[in-house]
Scaffold this motif. Sequence first.
Motif, PDB file in Angstrom:
ATOM      1  N   THR A   2     -40.512  26.963 -13.378  1.00  0.00           N
ATOM      2  CA  THR A   2     -39.741  26.326 -14.052  1.00  0.00           C
ATOM      3  C   THR A   2     -39.384  24.770 -14.945  1.00  0.00           C
ATOM      4  N   THR A  26     -30.101  28.159 -20.042  1.00  0.00           N
ATOM      5  CA  THR A  26     -31.316  28.020 -20.306  1.00  0.00           C
ATOM      6  C   THR A  26     -31.419  27.390 -21.653  1.00  0.00           C
ATOM      7  N   GLY A  76     -36.965  25.929 -20.450  1.00  0.00           N
ATOM      8  CA  GLY A  76     -36.539  26.278 -19.424  1.00  0.00           C
ATOM      9  C   GLY A  76     -35.313  25.497 -19.078  1.00  0.00           C
ATOM     10  N   THR A  77     -34.323  25.313 -18.107  1.00  0.00           N
ATOM     11  CA  THR A  77     -33.217  25.155 -17.932  1.00  0.00           C
ATOM     12  C   THR A  77     -33.318  23.813 -18.396  1.00  0.00           C
TER      13      THR A  77
END
Length: 500
Positions: A2, A26, A76-77
């Motif tokens: 991620t 997120t 992604g985060t």
Amino acid sequence: MTRVISVQEVTQHNIPEDLWIVVDNTVYDLTEFAPEHPGGASIIQRHAGRDATTTYSEIHSPSLIKTSLPSSKVLGTLDPTSITPEWADPPIPTRTFHPTTKPDLSTLINTHDFTSAASTSLTPKTWAFYSSAATDLHTKTRNTSAYADIGLRPRILVNVKDVDTRTSMLGCNMDVPIFCAPAAMAKMAHAEGEKGIARGCRAKGIPVCVSTNASFAIAEIFESVAGRGSYGEHKEREGGEKGELPIFFQLYVDKQRAKSESLLKHVDRLGVKAIFVTVDAPIPGKREADERVQADESLSTPMSGAKAKNDAKGGALGRIMGSYIDASLSWEDLPWLRRCTKLPIVLKGVQTAMDAKRAMENGIEGIVLSNHGGRSLDTAPPPVLLLLELQKHCPEVFNHMEVFVDGGVMRGTDIFKALCLGARSVGIGRGFLYALSYGQEGVEKYVDILKDELETTMRMMGVTDLSQVHPGMLNTKAVDHLIPDGEEHAYAKWRPKSKI
């Protein structure tokens, strides 16, 4: 692996042609989705390059954005080490409603108090949606007043030191003869939505029926009550088996039948105990209070896929978001329903003795005598009077299937009267939504109030167990004249020449 994205990078994507937002840490690319957003692009663009979690969570369930967008749009985060004070400041609020301060929960002593608190603390649209009923509100009013027209006949000198309110419905134990009836979009009352209701019901040992139009996907509601714990007074069994909350599922049959078939398979796998098929709303009723207040067009429900909008008729959430319901559903479709599920089927919305008898003849496991809380057809009969109609014309149905009522129940005396006339338990919808405005704690107190009132009524009536109640405990003479003599009119014998 991620990708971890910094706040600084997110903030650079803040225009309609290049639009990122953050929800629950997120990062999503909504450049292509924003113009197609049912609630309009403006609400998304307002949060471009920002954290939209607060605004998103006020309306949608956590799973919606994850399941609605293709994986390529999940970037992604968010890197928590990159968060700055400026980023932490929320964007300009989207709501301008400033609710009246709610009274402290400890000051509420009856269900009417919860209604009063909700009327001033919920947003105008939420109150309009929850409280509204069909046209002139006669049925909504009579649902409650009909209980007051039935008298009680107390017995004295009975040892009522200990009373027991436990019973069962559809094979599920319950500590009080109340279940939470299906009610749409509970998240409008509290961020916990149906999850908060489910937790409160589990704590108090009563079942819950989840609506097709719930704010959360039913899997999330199941997850919210999973794990060790107790279901009311039914403590964990030896070996650590959890006290399981009985969850029923309310089905609006979709015009696209395949969607309903898929949904029924899904809830069966999750462990739903019964299917409540709504039959009193082939189309939504005309709820004028709901029409008058503009709808938030960003609202949607995850299981039905229904989306809010405004049109020339107004902004009624019930009407617009119920447009997917199949008005062609008929008795001939019962075999189809049986093929779709092996679970018990309950018809919710039976309003005559004729249809109650037909349900019995078709092998239906249960019926709910209901007029949709007065929200479908004004001047339809109150459920408690339907109990009398069934006792008068087809008492055998009580021996062949379970009979429930919902609509108008506000007091423990109302519950007692319904049980005396043959109801197995009573459903409450609006009341639980109003209680939810205080979160799970409000739901628990709401049940406690009604249980206490029911216990008081039982003691005053000389009853120690619900198996002892019967119609002789009631004086129904004030309403007996309102019970029809049969399917035909008493004296007007005209019939149409056209096909029916």
